[in-house]
Design a protein around this motif. Structure first.
Motif, short mmCIF file in Angstrom:
data_model
loop_
_atom_site.label_atom_id
_atom_site.label_comp_id
_atom_site.label_asym_id
_atom_site.label_seq_id
_atom_site.Cartn_x
_atom_site.Cartn_y
_atom_site.Cartn_z
N SER A 1 0.84 -1.21 0.00
CA SER A 1 0.00 0.00 0.00
C SER A 1 0.87 1.25 0.00
N THR A 2 2.05 1.18 0.63
CA THR A 2 2.92 2.35 0.60
C THR A 2 3.40 2.64 -0.82
N ILE A 3 3.85 1.57 -1.51
CA ILE A 3 4.33 1.75 -2.88
C ILE A 3 3.21 2.30 -3.76
N LEU A 4 2.04 1.62 -3.69
CA LEU A 4 0.91 2.04 -4.53
C LEU A 4 0.45 3.45 -4.16
N GLY A 5 0.39 3.71 -2.85
CA GLY A 5 -0.14 4.99 -2.39
C GLY A 5 0.73 6.16 -2.83
N PHE A 6 2.06 6.01 -2.69
CA PHE A 6 2.94 7.10 -3.11
C PHE A 6 2.85 7.30 -4.62
N THR A 7 2.80 6.17 -5.38
CA THR A 7 2.67 6.29 -6.83
C THR A 7 1.39 7.03 -7.20
N LEU A 8 0.28 6.59 -6.58
CA LEU A 8 -1.00 7.22 -6.90
C LEU A 8 -1.02 8.69 -6.51
N GLY A 9 -0.42 8.99 -5.36
CA GLY A 9 -0.40 10.37 -4.90
C GLY A 9 0.34 11.27 -5.88
N VAL A 10 1.45 10.74 -6.42
CA VAL A 10 2.21 11.53 -7.39
C VAL A 10 1.43 11.65 -8.70
N LEU A 11 0.79 10.54 -9.11
CA LEU A 11 -0.01 10.58 -10.35
C LEU A 11 -1.15 11.57 -10.22
N ARG A 12 -1.71 11.65 -9.00
CA ARG A 12 -2.83 12.57 -8.76
C ARG A 12 -2.38 14.03 -8.95
N LEU A 13 -1.08 14.28 -8.77
CA LEU A 13 -0.56 15.64 -8.93
C LEU A 13 -0.01 15.86 -10.34
N SER A 14 -0.11 14.81 -11.18
CA SER A 14 0.49 14.91 -12.51
C SER A 14 -0.17 16.02 -13.33
N LYS A 15 0.62 16.64 -14.20
CA LYS A 15 0.05 17.67 -15.07
C LYS A 15 -0.71 17.05 -16.21
N ASN A 16 -0.51 15.74 -16.39
CA ASN A 16 -1.22 15.02 -17.45
C ASN A 16 -2.69 14.85 -17.05
N TRP A 17 -3.57 15.49 -17.82
CA TRP A 17 -4.98 15.53 -17.44
C TRP A 17 -5.58 14.14 -17.28
N LEU A 18 -5.31 13.27 -18.24
CA LEU A 18 -5.92 11.94 -18.25
C LEU A 18 -5.48 11.13 -17.04
N VAL A 19 -4.17 11.13 -16.79
CA VAL A 19 -3.63 10.36 -15.67
C VAL A 19 -4.17 10.91 -14.35
N ASN A 20 -4.18 12.23 -14.24
CA ASN A 20 -4.70 12.89 -13.07
C ASN A 20 -6.14 12.46 -12.78
N LYS A 21 -6.98 12.49 -13.82
CA LYS A 21 -8.40 12.17 -13.61
C LYS A 21 -8.59 10.68 -13.32
N LEU A 22 -7.78 9.84 -13.98
CA LEU A 22 -7.88 8.39 -13.69
C LEU A 22 -7.56 8.14 -12.22
N ALA A 23 -6.49 8.77 -11.74
CA ALA A 23 -6.11 8.58 -10.34
C ALA A 23 -7.23 9.09 -9.43
N TYR A 24 -7.85 10.23 -9.82
CA TYR A 24 -8.93 10.80 -9.02
C TYR A 24 -10.10 9.84 -8.93
N VAL A 25 -10.51 9.29 -10.09
CA VAL A 25 -11.65 8.37 -10.11
C VAL A 25 -11.34 7.15 -9.25
N TYR A 26 -10.15 6.61 -9.41
CA TYR A 26 -9.77 5.43 -8.63
C TYR A 26 -9.85 5.73 -7.13
N ILE A 27 -9.22 6.84 -6.73
CA ILE A 27 -9.15 7.16 -5.31
C ILE A 27 -10.55 7.37 -4.73
N GLU A 28 -11.40 8.12 -5.46
CA GLU A 28 -12.73 8.40 -4.93
C GLU A 28 -13.56 7.13 -4.85
N TYR A 29 -13.47 6.26 -5.89
CA TYR A 29 -14.24 5.02 -5.83
C TYR A 29 -13.80 4.18 -4.63
N VAL A 30 -12.50 4.00 -4.49
CA VAL A 30 -12.00 3.08 -3.47
C VAL A 30 -12.27 3.63 -2.07
#
Lengths: 397, 440
Positions: A105-134
Motif C-alpha cells: 500500500s505504501t508503494i501504490l499509495g505514493f505512486t497514486l499520490g504523485v499521479l494525482r498531482l500529474s500535469k497530465n490531465w488523463l492520468v490525473n483524472k484516472l487517479a482521481y476516479v480510482y481514489i474516490e471510488y475506493v
C-alpha cells in the motif's frame, strides 16, 4: 475590609465547590468513585454470571487440542495441535498480511499520490476516479469483490494459466510457484549479500565525508545497487547455483509441491493494499501540496536540478506532513486485516476469536486474548512510526 | 535604422479586437498541453489510453449493454444476455431496502426516511425555507423515528415529546449546565418509563419481550415490529444516523477530557480512546454479541441492535475525540487566555469561544470520521445483522439466484459510493463556506 467578607462564614459546600483547587479534587474523587463502581459492578457481574454457568475464568483451554485445520500455516500445525499453537498460527498470518499490505500500500499509495498531482490531465483524472471510488466503498466489499473475482473468474485447476513454461501456475486455488531448497553452499551467497550491504553502508559514509571535505560527489546510489545485486549474483554463479527448485506439478485435482499463495491471502492482501493506498495517496498529495512553492523556486534558483530539488528539498519537508497520517493508515490496515474472517483467511480473529471460541465456548478469555493481541500490534506500529516521525521531524532550537 | 511602417491611427478605445496570438486555444493545443507536453507525459498518456481501451468497453458491455434487467431467475438472465443480471437486484429491491420489515408496515419506514431528509436538509442547508421550525422538528426527529420504526403506544411518544420540549425551552432560557444535566437525567428516566415501563436506570433492563407487547389503550397505537426484522439500507441508515448523532457530542466530551488538567479525568479518557482505537471494530461487535451479557446483572438482556448501536457509537466517538483534539490543539492558546481574561467560566469559555473555532478547523476530519463510521456499518454482518451486504449474501444462497456475487457487491458498493461521495462533497462545500481567513 468589607463587613460582609468577615462575617459570612462560607459553608462546607461553598468551600469545596467554589475553590478551584478543592473543586478539582472533589471532581476527581467523584470520578474515581463512579469508575470504580462501574468497573467493579461489571467484574462482579461477570464473576456471578460465570459461576452461574458453572465455570471459572481460566486459560487452561489453550492447552487442549484445537482439532480444526488451518490451510495456511508458516509454523508447524496440525489439527492435533493446541489452541495456543492455533493462536500463534493466527498471529503470524495476521502479521504476514499486515506487513505485506503495508509494503504494497505504501508503494501504490505514493505512486497514486504523485499521479494525482500529474500535469497530465488523463492520468490525473484516472487517479482521481480510482481514489474516490475506493475510498467511498467499505473495505469489506472490496475484500469480498476481489475474493469473488479470484474464485469465480480465474480458471479452474485443470485449465490453470501457465506462467514461464511450467514454473508457475495461476488458478482459482491460488498462485503456485516453485519453492527453493537451499544447498549448503548457499551460505556463501548469503554472506556475499550481507557483505555487499556492509560495503554499501561504508561507501556511503566515505562518500559523505568526501563531499564534506572536498565537495566531490560520488554516485552512491548506483554503486550500492550494483554491489547489493552484483555480489550475490557473482557468488551464486561461482558456487554453482546452490538452489534446488521444487516445481509445482498437477497431480490429481490440485498442484503438488512448490509454494502456494492461497486466494484468501491474495484477496485480502490486494484488497487491503488497494484500499489503504487510496487513503495514503490523498495524504501524499496533501503533504506535497503543503510545501510552499517558494521552496521549489528557491532550490531551482540555487541551481539544483529537478531530481535533487525533489530529493533534498521537497520530499524531506513533505514527509513531515505525510508521516503522522500515514501511521494511522498503517494502523487501520492492520486492524482491517481482521475482516479476513469474511473470506476464511485464518488470521488471529478467525482462529482464536472464531473457531476456538465457538468450540470451547470461552468467549471472555478468547476475546480478551484477541483484543490484547491487536492492542500490542497497534502499539508496536505506532511506536515504530513515532520513532520515525521524531527522526524526520523539524529540529528547532 | 529601420524604417517606420506607417500604421493606421486609432482613437483610444476604438482599436478593433485582434485575433489571439497563434496557438493559444483550440482542442489541439489543449491536448498538447495536457496530454503530450513532454516525453514522460506522452508515455503516461499512451499507457492511460491503452488501459481505458482495455477496461472500459468490457466493463460497459458487462454492466449495461449486454446485461439483463428483467427475468425471474438466473437461467432466464443467462439466456437473454451474457453480462450482468440486474433482474436479481430489481426483484430483491424491497428486501435490500427494508430487510424483513412487514410489507404492510413499510410506509412507516418511508415516512421516517422522509422526516430524516427534511431534518437533514434543515440542518445542512442554510437557506432552507422555514429553517427554524424545521430545526426544532429535527430535535424531535429521533423520538418520532424510533416510535415509527418500533411501533407501540402513541401516548408514550407524546410524553417523551413533551419532556423534550420542556428541556429545550429551559435550555433556550439559559439555565446552568449542572441543572440541565439533572433535568436530562429526569427526562431520560421518564422516557424510559414511558417506553419500557418501570422506573430504573435508563436502558439497562430492557427485555426483548417488553419491546413486543406495548399495544394498549389508544387509537395512536402502531403495530410493534421487532428489531430482528430490521435490515437492508434501512439498517445502514439507522446505524449511521445514530452513530453520527451521538458520536460527535461524546467525542467532544472525550477530547475535552483528554485536554483536562485533572489527571484522573485525563487518563481515563486517554485509556478509553487508545483502547478503542487499538482494537478492530469487529472484535468490539463480537464483544457486543457474545460477551456483554456477562457484564450485566444476571437475567438482564439487551436488544442486540441497541448493543450494536452503543458499540458503534463508542467506537466512532474515540476517533472523533482524536479529530476534535487536533482542532483544539491547533487553536492558539491566546483564545483560552482571552476567555479567562473576560472572566468566562470553563463551560461558557469552551462553548462560546474554543469549541466553535476548534470544530470549524476539524470539519474535514469530522466528516471523514462520519464516512468511516457509515462504511463500518457493513461490519454488522459478522454478528448476523442483515445489512444490505448480509441481505445480498443471504439472497445469493437461494437456488434461483445462485452465484451472482459480482452484481450484489457492485450494487451495494454503488449505494455506499453515492452516499459517502455526497458526504465528502458536502464537507468541501462547508469548508469553503466557513473559510473566514485569506485564501490563496
Amino acid at each position: 475590609m468589607s463587613a460582609t467578607a468577615s462575617t459570612a462564614q462560607p459553608s462546607l459546600f461553598a468551600k469545596l465547590w467554589y475553590d478551584k483547587n478543592n473543586r478539582s479534587i472533589v471532581v476527581q474523587i467523584l470520578a474515581t468513585i463512579v469508575l470504580i463502581w462501574f468497573f467493579g459492578s461489571m467484574v462482579l457481574n461477570a464473576v456471578i454470571n460465570l459461576e452461574a454457568q458453572g465455570r471459572g475464568f481460566s486459560f487452561a483451554f489453550l492447552e487442549q487440542p484445537a482439532s480444526y485445520d488451518i490451510n495456511q500455516h508458516l509454523i508447524p500445525y496440525s489439527s492435533r495441535s493446541s489452541h495456543l499453537q492455533a493462536m500463534w498460527v493466527g498471529i503470524i498470518n495476521t502479521l504476514l498480511v499486515a506487513v505485506a499490505g503495508i509494503i504494497l500500500s505504501t508503494i501504490l499509495g505514493f505512486t497514486l499520490g504523485v499521479l494525482r498531482l500529474s500535469k497530465n490531465w488523463l492520468v490525473n483524472k484516472l487517479a482521481y476516479v480510482y481514489i474516490e471510488y475506493v475510498r467511498n466503498v467499505p473495505v469489506l466489499l472490496h475484500i469480498l469483490l476481489i475474493h469473488g473475482i479470484i474464485v469465480h473468474s480465474l480458471p479452474r485447476t485443470k485449465e490453470a494459466w501457465n506462467l514461464l513454461s511450467d514454473t508457475a501456475f495461476i488458478s482459482n486455488r491460488g498462485l503456485f510457484m516453485p519453492s527453493p531448497e537451499f544447498l549448503p553452499m548457499f551460505k556463501f551467497v548469503l554472506a556475499a549479500f550481507i557483505g555487499a550491504i556492509v560495503f554499501a553502508w561504508l561507501f556511503r559514509r566515505f562518500a559523505r565525508s568526501l563531499q564534506a571535505r572536498t565537495g566531490t560527489q560520488l554516485p552512491v546510489f548506483w554503486v550500492s545497487v550494483l554491489a547489493i545485486i552484483g555480489l550475490p549474483v557473482i557468488a551464486f554463479i561461482a558456487t554453482g547455483h546452490p538452489i534446488n527448485w521444487e516445481y509445482p506439478t498437477l497431480k490429481g485435482f490440485n498442484f503438488q509441491g512448490g509454494a502456494v499463495i492461497r486466494p484468501e491471502f491474495l484477496a485480502l492482501w490486494l484488497a487491503l493494499s488497494l484500499y489503504t493506498a487510496a487513503f495514503i495517496a490523498e495524504n501524499v498529495r496533501a503533504g506535497i501540496l503543503a510545501i510552499d512553492h517558494g521552496q521549489t523556486e528557491a532550490s531551482m534558483a540555487l541551481g539544483l536540478p529537478r531530481n535533487r530539488t525533489l530529493n533534498l528539498v521537497v520530499i524531506p519537508q513533505a514527509l513531515r506532513v505525510i508521516v503522522p497520517p500515514l501511521s494511522s493508515q498503517y494502523l487501520n490496515l492492520a486492524k482491517n486485516s481482521s475482516l479476513a474472517i469474511a473470506i476464511g483467511y485464518m488470521d488471529v480473529t478467525a482462529t482464536i476469536g472464531g473457531i476456538s471460541l465457538n468450540q470451547t465456548g470461552r468467549a471472555m478469555e478468547c476475546m480478551i486474548l484477541v483484543m490484547a493481541i491487536y492492542l500490542i500490534i497497534s502499539l508496536t506500529i505506532s511506536g515504530i512510526m513515532n520513532y520515525y516521525n521524531k527522526r524526520i521531524a523539524l529540529v528547532e532550537r | 535604422m529601420e524604417e517606420m511602417i506607417p500604421k493606421k491611427q486609432y482613437a483610444p478605445g476604438e482599436h478593433p479586437e485582434m485575433p489571439p496570438p497563434f496557438k493559444t486555444k483550440g482542442a489541439g493545443l489543449w491536448l498538447q498541453q495536457n496530454l503530450f507536453s513532454s516525453p514522460t507525459n506522452i508515455v503516461l498518456s499512451i499507457l492511460a489510453i491503452y488501459f481505458l481501451y482495455k477496461m472500459l468497453p468490457g466493463l460497459l458491455e458487462w454492466s449495461l449493454l449486454d446485461a439483463a434487467f428483467t427475468g425471474s431467475d438466473r437461467n432466464e438472465c443467462r439466456a437473454k444476455a451474457g453480462g450482468a443480471c440486474w433482474a436479481f437486484i430489481s426483484e430483491r429491491l424491497p428486501l435490500f431496502t427494508y430487510g424483513f420489515y412487514p410489507a404492510e408496515e413499510r410506509w412507516r419506514v418511508d415516512l421516517s426516511f422522509l422526516f430524516l431528509v427534511i431534518s437533514a436538509v434543515a440542518l445542512l442547508w442554510e437557506k432552507c425555507p422555514l429553517r427554524k421550525p424545521l430545526m426544532v422538528f429535527a430535535v424531535f426527529f429521533p423520538f418520532i423515528a424510533a416510535f415509527l420504526l418500533l411501533g407501540g403506544n402513541g401516548v408514550k411518544l407524546m410524553v417523551v415529546l413533551a419532556c423534550t420540549a420542556v428541556v429545550l425551552l429551559l435550555l433556550y432560557r439559559g439555565f446552568s449546565s449542572a441543572f440541565m444535566m439533572v433535568l436530562a437525567l429526569v427526562v431520560a428516566v421518564l422516557a424510559k418509563y414511558a417506553f419500557f415501563g418501570g422506573i430504573g436506570v435508563p436502558f439497562t433492563d430492557i427485555h426483548a419481550t417488553q419491546l413486543v407487547d406495548l399495544n394498549q389503550f389508544t387509537q395512536l397505537n402502531l403495530k410493534t415490529v421487532s428489531t430482528d426484522l430490521f435490515g437492508g439500507f434501512m439498517l445502514t441508515l439507522i446505524i449511521g444516523v445514530t452513530g453520527i448523532a451521538f458520536s460527535l457530542p461524546l467525542g467532544v466530551l472525550l477530547a475535552l477530557g483528554r485536554q483536562s488538567n485533572l489527571p484522573i479525568i485525563k487518563y481515563s479518557c486517554v485509556v478509553f480512546i487508545e483502547f478503542i482505537r487499538g482494537v478492530p471494530l469487529i472484535t468490539l461487535l463480537f464483544v457486543a454479541s457474545t460477551m456483554l451479557s456477562f457484564f450485566l446483572p444476571p437475567g438482564t438482556t439487551f436488544n442486540l441492535l441497541v448493543r450494536v448501536l452503543i458499540m458503534v457509537t463508542l467506537f466512532a466517538s474515540a476517533y472523533m475525540a482524536e479529530v476534535v483534539r487536533g482542532g483544539l490543539q491547533a487553536l492558539p492558546k491566546g483564545q483560552t487566555e482571552a476567555a479567562d481574561a473576560l472572566g468566562l467560566k470553563y463551560g461558557p469559555a469552551m462553548r462560546l469561544i474554543v469549541l466553535p473555532q476548534a470544530l470549524k478547523i476539524s470539519i474535514p476530519s469530522i466528516v471523514n470520521t462520519f464516512i468511516g463510521l457509515y462504511k463500518d456499518s457493513v461490519l454488522v454482518i459478522v454478528i448476523g445483522l442483515l445489512d444490505p451486504l448480509g441481505i445480498g449474501r443471504a439472497s445469493l444462497s437461494s437456488t434461483e439466484w445462485n452465484g451472482l456475487t459480482n452484481e450484489v457487491y457492485l450494487f451495494v458498493a454503488l449505494f455506499f459510493f453515492v452516499s459517502c461521495y455526497g458526504m465528502s462533497r458536502y464537507s468541501l462545500y462547508l469548508e469553503n463556506k466557513l473559510h473566514t481567513g485569506h485564501k490563496r
